[in-house]
Scaffold this active site. Sequence first.
Site, PDB file in Angstrom:
ATOM      1  N   ASP A  41      33.231 -17.211  -0.694  1.00 50.58           N
ATOM      2  CA  ASP A  41      34.549 -17.746  -0.335  1.00 50.58           C
ATOM      3  C   ASP A  41      34.603 -17.864   1.181  1.00 50.58           C
ATOM      4  O   ASP A  41      34.501 -16.867   1.892  1.00 50.58           O
ATOM      5  CB  ASP A  41      35.650 -16.815  -0.851  1.00 50.58           C
ATOM      6  CG  ASP A  41      37.034 -17.435  -0.797  1.00 50.58           C
ATOM      7  OD1 ASP A  41      37.262 -18.349   0.033  1.00 50.58           O
ATOM      8  OD2 ASP A  41      37.907 -17.010  -1.577  1.00 50.58           O
ATOM      9  N   ARG A  47      37.158 -19.204   2.928  1.00 48.98           N
ATOM     10  CA  ARG A  47      38.515 -19.364   3.433  1.00 48.98           C
ATOM     11  C   ARG A  47      38.898 -18.258   4.407  1.00 48.98           C
ATOM     12  O   ARG A  47      38.364 -17.150   4.350  1.00 48.98           O
ATOM     13  CB  ARG A  47      39.515 -19.371   2.268  1.00 48.98           C
ATOM     14  CG  ARG A  47      39.432 -20.605   1.400  1.00 48.98           C
ATOM     15  CD  ARG A  47      40.324 -20.503   0.180  1.00 48.98           C
ATOM     16  NE  ARG A  47      39.870 -19.473  -0.747  1.00 48.98           N
ATOM     17  CZ  ARG A  47      40.427 -19.250  -1.932  1.00 48.98           C
ATOM     18  NH1 ARG A  47      41.466 -19.970  -2.312  1.00 48.98           N
ATOM     19  NH2 ARG A  47      39.947 -18.315  -2.729  1.00 48.98           N
TER      20      ARG A  47
END
EC number: 3.5.4.25
Length: 381
Positions: A313, A315
């Site tokens: 991930d 983000r």
Amino acid sequence: MTDPRPLPTAPAAPALTAPLTAVDRASAEVRRGGLVVVTGDDGETACLVLAAEAVTPTALQAVRLLAGVEPAVAVTARRARLLDLAAEQTEVAVIASDHPLTAETLRALAEPGAGVVEHGLTAEPRALATPAGAAVQLMKVARLLPAAVIAPVPAVGEAEAAAWAAGHDLPRVAAADVVAYEETAARTLALVGDARVPLEGAENARILAFRPADGGTEHLAILIGEPDPGQPVLARLHSECFTGDLLGSLRCDCGDQLRGAIEAIGKAGAGVLLYLAQEGRGIGLVNKLRAYTLQDEGYDTVDANRQLGFDDDERIYAPAAEMLRRLGFGSVRLMTNNPLKVEQLARHGITVTERVPHVFPSNPHNLRYLQAKATRSGHLF
């Protein structure tokens, strides 16, 4: 609906704007296949950088002529380990060869399934703050594959590197500014648009747009009702998903989560949904499509990202925390199945008083995806 709490609209300080602009210009240049110069934190090192996915025989020859040496390729350590070229736990690996590398080989090192990687390759570890590490991070900022063709520039010291870059009409950016880009951009978010937009399921809604100082892509806040800033606000952090949100893709649950969150907040009477410009868990739409192709070949969503060289991930949640503060909210009741979002908001100074489950039925197309999120990424369903 009354106007939201006063929001600061003053321009960001030049000390923040200048580094952001330098990174933005370098990002745009590598996206179109151009060359940039990345300088090191100590002012003693610098390298010429080209996106690995954009390399052609002509571009490769240009790097050789400018640098006067054979280039190497910098990739994430995760990608290097998948190629059996690095076992050390480091952030970036620089892959070189005992003979000149072709454009085809350089692309193969960056792209899963792009061809057989030749023998005679070696890998050396690098930290993220070095020019090689920052070159890989620059590719992530540009939403390209995280691999860069690099070559040391024939200069010593920051002044010499700057003069060399200017003399060859090449953009120059500091490694430290690239590494800090995402967090710095979040600190410069400014309100640039605010309008009432009645939504299905939440007619009493406003959309507020926040833009970073370099003019990058806006993040949006959908403010529903009149949330009390003195109480934990019902909130959802939603990363944009072109295929799910707009096209109704059945490969993910994003569209259901977006519309379901708006409806749930509308029924609750008040809350906020932050629509974050972080497509594909932060890897961008094109790389998400590449990951989909790998998933069709048998990889799950986690391993597909890893094959491309990304983390599970990519983000960041600094923009979300900053937007919540600008809206006057210091604590939230967070609608999520992802414990990482709870941890990240807390790390950025937002208190999560409650995790509100946000689950929707699966379908035959996204069942494996949802299972991977539960078993590999710790999502709670």
